[in-house]
Design a protein around this motif. Structure first.
Motif: not given
Length: 585
Positions: A460-462, A466-469, A566-569
């Motif tokens: 993750y990059f601030s 989050a998630v939608i990238e 949309f989900s992401w880990t």
């Protein structure tokens, strides 16, 4: 005067003719009268019986005693006979059919292979069979089946009983023709399979479909003849193509790339020139004699869509050239072809664009970057945005970022900048384009367009939501969206010294598109990793890993009409340090 008592004188002087009396007929004997009566009675009985038998045999349209698949349809009208068949066969016509293929049994669905009984044609055949007084008569049903669909349904089930034919072909190694000779195989012959199914359907199961030896249509002798008569002379020298704007030379290597000498599914080789391969092979010389058509374009100028009309082109008719070229390839001299030139219209005209309803900005998204425009990473972001600026996506079309920009290499102006490879940041050509990809993804996301393909970063990059990238990497990772709206979409890009912005112009379909995020969960902490110091080592401060959901919420008419999850880990990004690991750690 006549005297009294004398005969009355006649009024005619003709002499009187005497006719003798006929004696009455003789009365026949009693026995003869009985025989006449009996004969007449018998004749009458025979006539009555014959009429009854005729009525018995001819009752209805279908002769009495006629059966189809054990169903009696005799002495019925055609309509009643058809009804009787439908009732009698109810449930049987749709039932899966077991078929024996070698040592295995499979099932076919009648609907999938077009297997059906033509009831009206069957009844008509029964009615045309003539009449008979006694006994029975069996009429075969009229059955139809799609031979190609049946063959396709069974072919994959052959298993070890199938042995593919080796198809004949002539390939080229450089400019050297290499023959591939045919070899028979074992498998199904579509018409024989169809015949077996037509004749056996609704009878004794399982049906047995014959497995036969199949031979390619082109023989080994014909392959040799093609090598001698066509393939070898085809690459014996160049072919000159003349046009009204100059000549184009087609070299032997280019002929070898476009000459197709492979077989169809029956094993028949029909020589042809692949038009697309020919055009690709001679693209550079063609460019010197052609004027390409230009599509109409849309640009956003002063906050409004502005259309620039397209222009017509003038190009070589490569379909005609392919046919004409094939005609001279068997020759070893006189290898000149006069090309046909044709006008080419733009694929998209200003009139086409006017119908697309591109009238307003429907979404916009901005991300920030550091380093200014002198940074290689920033330059890569700006270069990608320039390549995409003004792209038109028509209704139903899918936009691919990789497909639009092509390979992003040094020759295209891209530079080395940090990119994630193998879980760590390393210099790589085109680094930073993922930031443009994320910006483009969000613009399409908030425009309500269909997400087709995207993959978030592993860390993750601030600077990203989050998630939608989305990341991107040629050629394995792409970003795609589909314009599932009834309007055209134009992508408009702009940048500053520290930001990139992507906007979508179209006609609004939704009142609003927003995002709702779930709380982060399954949070993991970064570990520290020491890397060998050097110019390729890039340090990172590390970041937490976590799982999160994002919900895209569509609203129209003041109501929520759709919601997408949309989900992401994210993995925990290690804290990378460019130094040797201290003793004791």
């Amino acid at each position: 005067m006549s005297s009294p008592g004398a005969p009355h004188p006649s009024t005619s002087d003709a002499p009187t003719v005497q006719i003798p009396a006929v004696p009455p007929a003789a009365t026949p004997p009693r026995t003869s009268r009985r025989r006449v009566f009996i004969g007449a009675a018998v004749a009458a009985v025979v006539l009555v019986a014959a009429g009854g038998v005729a009525l018995y045999g001819f009752a209805g349209d279908v002769p009495r005693g006629t059966t189809v698949l054990g169903i009696d349809i005799g002495a019925k009208s055609k309509a009643d006979a058809a009804k009787a068949l439908r009732v009698g066969l109810a449930g049987r016509l749709d039932t899966a059919v077991p078929v024996r293929l070698g040592d295995k049994t499979v099932e076919i669905s009648p609907a999938e292979v077009g297997l059906a009984m033509d009831i009206d044609a069957t009844v008509a055949a029964a009615a045309d069979g003539g009449w008979h007084m006694f006994g029975s008569r069996t009429v075969k049903p009229v059955v139809t089946v799609d031979a190609e669909r049946l063959d396709a349904a069974l072919r994959d089930d052959l298993g070890k009983d199938a042995q593919a034919m080796r198809m004949p072909a002539i390939t080229f190694e450089g400019t050297t023709p290499k023959p591939v000779y045919p070899k028979p195989g074992t498998g199904l012959e579509p018409e024989k399979t169809a015949q077996a199914v037509r004749e056996g359907w609704l009878g004794t199961y399982p049906l047995t479909v014959p497995i036969v030896e199949v031979h390619p249509a082109t023989t080994a002798e014909e392959v040799d003849k093609l090598v001698a008569d066509l393939a070898t002379p085809a690459v014996s020298g160049p072919v000159t193509v003349t046009t009204n704007r100059g000549t184009v030379t087609v070299l032997p290597a280019e002929i070898a790339k476009s000459l197709v000498l492979t077989a169809d599914k029956t094993g028949k080789i029909t020589p042809r020139i692949d038009e697309k391969k020919l055009r690709a092979a001679i693209a550079k010389p063609l460019a010197k004699v052609e004027v390409k058509a230009k599509d109409a374009t849309v640009a956003i100028v002063a906050g409004k869509p502005k259309v620039t009309a397209g222009t017509a082109g003038h190009e070589v008719d490569t379909a005609a050239l392919s046919r004409d070229l094939l005609g001279v390839l068997p020759k070893t001299d006189g290898r000149t072809v006069a090309a046909t030139m044709k006008d080419s219209a733009p694929k998209t005209t200003d009139a086409d664009i006017a119908k697309l309803g591109i009238k307003e900005r429907v979404s916009t998204f901005t991300t920030k970057f550091t380093g200014g425009l002198s940074s290689p990473r920033s330059q890569n972001i700006v270069l990608a945005s320039k390549q995409v600026d003004g792209a038109l996506v028509k209704p139903g079309e899918t936009f691919s970022l990789n497909g639009h920009t092509g390979m992003r290499g040094y020759a295209d102006g891209y530079k080395d900048a940090p990119t994630i490879v193998g879980g760590k940041l390393v210099p790589g050509v085109g680094g930073g384009v993922s930031q443009f990809t994320t910006t483009l993804f969000n613009a399409s996301y908030y425009a309500g367009l269909k997400d087709v393909e995207h993959k978030p970063h592993s860390y993750y990059f601030s600077r990203y939501p989050a998630v939608i990238e989305s990341t991107i990497f040629w050629p394995d990772l792409d970003f795609k969206f589909r314009n599932d709206s009834p309007y055209g979409v134009v992508i408009d890009t702009s940048y500053t010294s520290n930001s990139i912005t992507v906007s979508m112009w179209s006609t609004k379909v939704y009142e609003s598109v927003k995002t709702e995020w779930s709380p982060r969960r399954n949070i993991t902490k970064p570990r520290t990793v020491y890397l060998d110091p050097g110019p390729s080592c890039i340090e990172a401060s590390g970041s937490d890993g976590f799982t999160q959901d994002a919900y895209r919420v569509f609203r129209k008419g003041g109501k929520e009409v759709k919601r997408e999850k949309f989900s992401w880990t994210y993995q925990a990004e290690p804290r990378f340090i460019c130094a040797k690991k201290p003793a004791g750690e």
